[in-house]
Design an enzyme around this catalytic site. Structure first.
Site, PDB file in Angstrom:
ATOM      1  N   ASN A 195       0.880  -1.179   0.000  1.00 22.32           N
ATOM      2  CA  ASN A 195       0.000   0.000   0.000  1.00 22.32           C
ATOM      3  C   ASN A 195       0.912   1.223   0.000  1.00 22.32           C
ATOM      4  O   ASN A 195       1.512   1.546   1.023  1.00 22.32           O
ATOM      5  CB  ASN A 195      -0.899  -0.032   1.243  1.00 22.32           C
ATOM      6  CG  ASN A 195      -1.713   1.248   1.392  1.00 22.32           C
ATOM      7  OD1 ASN A 195      -1.731   2.102   0.502  1.00 22.32           O
ATOM      8  ND2 ASN A 195      -2.385   1.379   2.530  1.00 22.32           N
ATOM      9  N   HIS A 238      -9.483   1.265   4.840  1.00 24.15           N
ATOM     10  CA  HIS A 238      -8.211   1.431   5.560  1.00 24.15           C
ATOM     11  C   HIS A 238      -8.437   2.355   6.750  1.00 24.15           C
ATOM     12  O   HIS A 238      -9.207   3.318   6.668  1.00 24.15           O
ATOM     13  CB  HIS A 238      -7.146   2.015   4.620  1.00 24.15           C
ATOM     14  CG  HIS A 238      -5.781   1.954   5.220  1.00 24.15           C
ATOM     15  ND1 HIS A 238      -5.350   2.870   6.165  1.00 24.15           N
ATOM     16  CD2 HIS A 238      -4.769   1.082   5.051  1.00 24.15           C
ATOM     17  CE1 HIS A 238      -4.124   2.541   6.535  1.00 24.15           C
ATOM     18  NE2 HIS A 238      -3.746   1.467   5.879  1.00 24.15           N
ATOM     19  N   GLY A 287       2.782   2.157  10.869  1.00 24.11           N
ATOM     20  CA  GLY A 287       3.802   3.195  10.754  1.00 24.11           C
ATOM     21  C   GLY A 287       4.537   3.506  12.044  1.00 24.11           C
ATOM     22  O   GLY A 287       5.228   4.510  12.142  1.00 24.11           O
ATOM     23  N   SER A 318       3.461  -2.242  10.319  1.00 32.64           N
ATOM     24  CA  SER A 318       4.902  -2.324  10.570  1.00 32.64           C
ATOM     25  C   SER A 318       5.532  -3.656  10.171  1.00 32.64           C
ATOM     26  O   SER A 318       6.487  -4.120  10.800  1.00 32.64           O
ATOM     27  CB  SER A 318       5.215  -2.000  12.040  1.00 32.64           C
ATOM     28  OG  SER A 318       4.872  -0.650  12.324  1.00 32.64           O
ATOM     29  N   GLU A 323      -6.799   4.691   7.917  1.00 34.94           N
ATOM     30  CA  GLU A 323      -6.550   6.119   7.659  1.00 34.94           C
ATOM     31  C   GLU A 323      -7.774   6.765   7.020  1.00 34.94           C
ATOM     32  O   GLU A 323      -8.063   7.939   7.276  1.00 34.94           O
ATOM     33  CB  GLU A 323      -5.286   6.275   6.799  1.00 34.94           C
ATOM     34  CG  GLU A 323      -4.037   6.004   7.641  1.00 34.94           C
ATOM     35  CD  GLU A 323      -2.839   5.482   6.870  1.00 34.94           C
ATOM     36  OE1 GLU A 323      -2.819   5.563   5.638  1.00 34.94           O
ATOM     37  OE2 GLU A 323      -1.916   4.962   7.535  1.00 34.94           O
ATOM     38  N   LYS A 332       0.117   4.228  -0.204  1.00 34.52           N
ATOM     39  CA  LYS A 332      -0.496   5.422   0.415  1.00 34.52           C
ATOM     40  C   LYS A 332      -0.290   6.637  -0.504  1.00 34.52           C
ATOM     41  O   LYS A 332      -0.301   6.483  -1.719  1.00 34.52           O
ATOM     42  CB  LYS A 332       0.046   5.622   1.829  1.00 34.52           C
ATOM     43  CG  LYS A 332      -0.107   4.332   2.659  1.00 34.52           C
ATOM     44  CD  LYS A 332       0.092   4.510   4.131  1.00 34.52           C
ATOM     45  CE  LYS A 332      -0.113   3.167   4.849  1.00 34.52           C
ATOM     46  NZ  LYS A 332      -0.075   3.265   6.299  1.00 34.52           N
ATOM     47  N   GLU A 341      -5.283  -4.805  10.553  1.00 33.26           N
ATOM     48  CA  GLU A 341      -4.241  -3.808  10.778  1.00 33.26           C
ATOM     49  C   GLU A 341      -4.536  -3.055  12.079  1.00 33.26           C
ATOM     50  O   GLU A 341      -5.333  -2.108  12.078  1.00 33.26           O
ATOM     51  CB  GLU A 341      -4.203  -2.795   9.632  1.00 33.26           C
ATOM     52  CG  GLU A 341      -3.919  -3.407   8.286  1.00 33.26           C
ATOM     53  CD  GLU A 341      -3.340  -2.389   7.313  1.00 33.26           C
ATOM     54  OE1 GLU A 341      -2.212  -2.610   6.858  1.00 33.26           O
ATOM     55  OE2 GLU A 341      -3.983  -1.357   7.043  1.00 33.26           O
TER      56      GLU A 341
HETATM   57  P1  13P Z   1       3.147   0.331   7.658  1.00 34.49           P
HETATM   58  O1  13P Z   1       3.604  -0.964   7.036  1.00 34.49           O
HETATM   59  O2  13P Z   1       3.893   1.526   7.160  1.00 34.49           O
HETATM   60  O3  13P Z   1       3.027   0.235   9.127  1.00 34.49           O
HETATM   61  O4  13P Z   1       1.639   0.564   7.103  1.00 34.49           O
HETATM   62  C1  13P Z   1       0.730  -0.452   7.230  1.00 34.49           C
HETATM   63  C2  13P Z   1      -0.482  -0.078   6.464  1.00 34.49           C
HETATM   64  O5  13P Z   1      -1.223   0.801   6.838  1.00 34.49           O
HETATM   65  C3  13P Z   1      -0.732  -0.816   5.216  1.00 34.49           C
HETATM   66  O6  13P Z   1      -2.013  -0.580   4.740  1.00 34.49           O
END
Ligand code: 13P
Length: 252
Positions: A10, A93, A170, A209, A95, A12, A164
């Site tokens: 992803n 997601h 992150g 992560s 976010e 982002k 997640e």
């Molecule tokens: P990270 O791998 O940067 O923690 O992000 C995970 C994520 O949100 C994947 O959709």
């Protein structure tokens, strides 16, 4: 249960056309691990170019609108993504749930739109740190599944769930292996309850992560069918190390 692991990057809100060379390098690497299904979800602006450039890896998007077309300025529909060459789309997601106020009902509508457009969908769920500390993690996640998963004939065959934990995204922090295992088993039980026999075919990815160092251990957990990777998917070097870990013990 499907045994082919699914490793999805992803990206982002990262990536311009300059990053297509990195995607091509990921694609060349993916071709060396045919036992692993590899996907990249770049920003909308790169979906077409990436779909044209990649062969072994599949291309997805990070969101879609629930309607197929209409007066929705700035939005992109699942049908448009399919037309652009996407094979899957991420829905819900954390976010988007947090920053765009997406409810379970909105996520479900988007997921059903994705399926109607012929795409596969990765539905994301996960608890916040406060919810985990309060002992509510499984209740929150199974509630999100009940509210967000698409219904309809054949839905289970084209759905993937990504667990997640919000606090692991992150941050470099990951749940204990025991907690990952317990949550993935709880998700599997809920999938069986929601989809009946079809629930067994749904892959459950872990995300939060994931990196080259922890991937093998996480992917070895029962009911972990792959990974949804953020930061570590942005370079071929880091991402392919995770793909390699998913391919099982190797002499490379
Ligand atoms: P990270 O791998 O940067 O923690 O992000 C995970 C994520 O949100 C994947 O959709």
């Amino acid at each position: 249960m499907s045994t082919q692991p699914f490793i999805v990057g992803n990206w982002k809100m990262n990536g311009t056309r300059a990053m297509l060379s990195e995607a091509r390098a990921i694609d060349r690497g993916a071709a060396r691990y045919p036992a692993v299904r590899v996907g990249i979800a770049p920003p909308f602006t790169l979906v077409t170019a990436m779909a044209e450039a990649l062969q072994a890896a599949q291309v997805g998007a990070q969101d879609c609108h629930a309607e197929a077309s209409g007066a929705y300025t700035g939005d992109v529909s699942a049908a448009m993504l399919a037309d652009a060459g996407a094979q899957f789309v991420i829905a819900g997601h954390s976010e988007r749930r947090a920053m765009h106020g997406e409810s379970d009902a909105v996520v479900k509508a988007k997921a059903e739109a994705a399926l109607a457009a012929g795409l596969e969908v990765i539905v994301c769920v996960g608890e916040t740190e406060a919810e985990r500390d309060a002992g509510k993690a499984e209740k929150v996640v199974t509630g999100q599944l009940a509210g967000s998963l698409p219904q309809g004939e054949d839905a289970a065959a084209r759905v993937t769930v990504a667990y997640e934990p919000v606090w692991a995204i992150g941050t470099g922090r990951v749940p204990s292996i025991e907690d990952v295992s317990a949550m993935h088993c709880a998700i599997r039980a809920k999938l069986d309850a929601i989809y009946g026999e079809g629930g067994a075919a749904v892959r459950i990815l872990y995300g939060g992560s994931v990196n080259a160092k922890n991937a093998a251990e996480l992917l070895a957990v029962d009911e972990v069918g792959g990974a949804l990777v953020g930061g570590a998917s942005l370079t071929a070097e880091n991402f392919l190390a995770i793909v390699m870990a998913a391919s099982g013990p190797s002499t490379e």
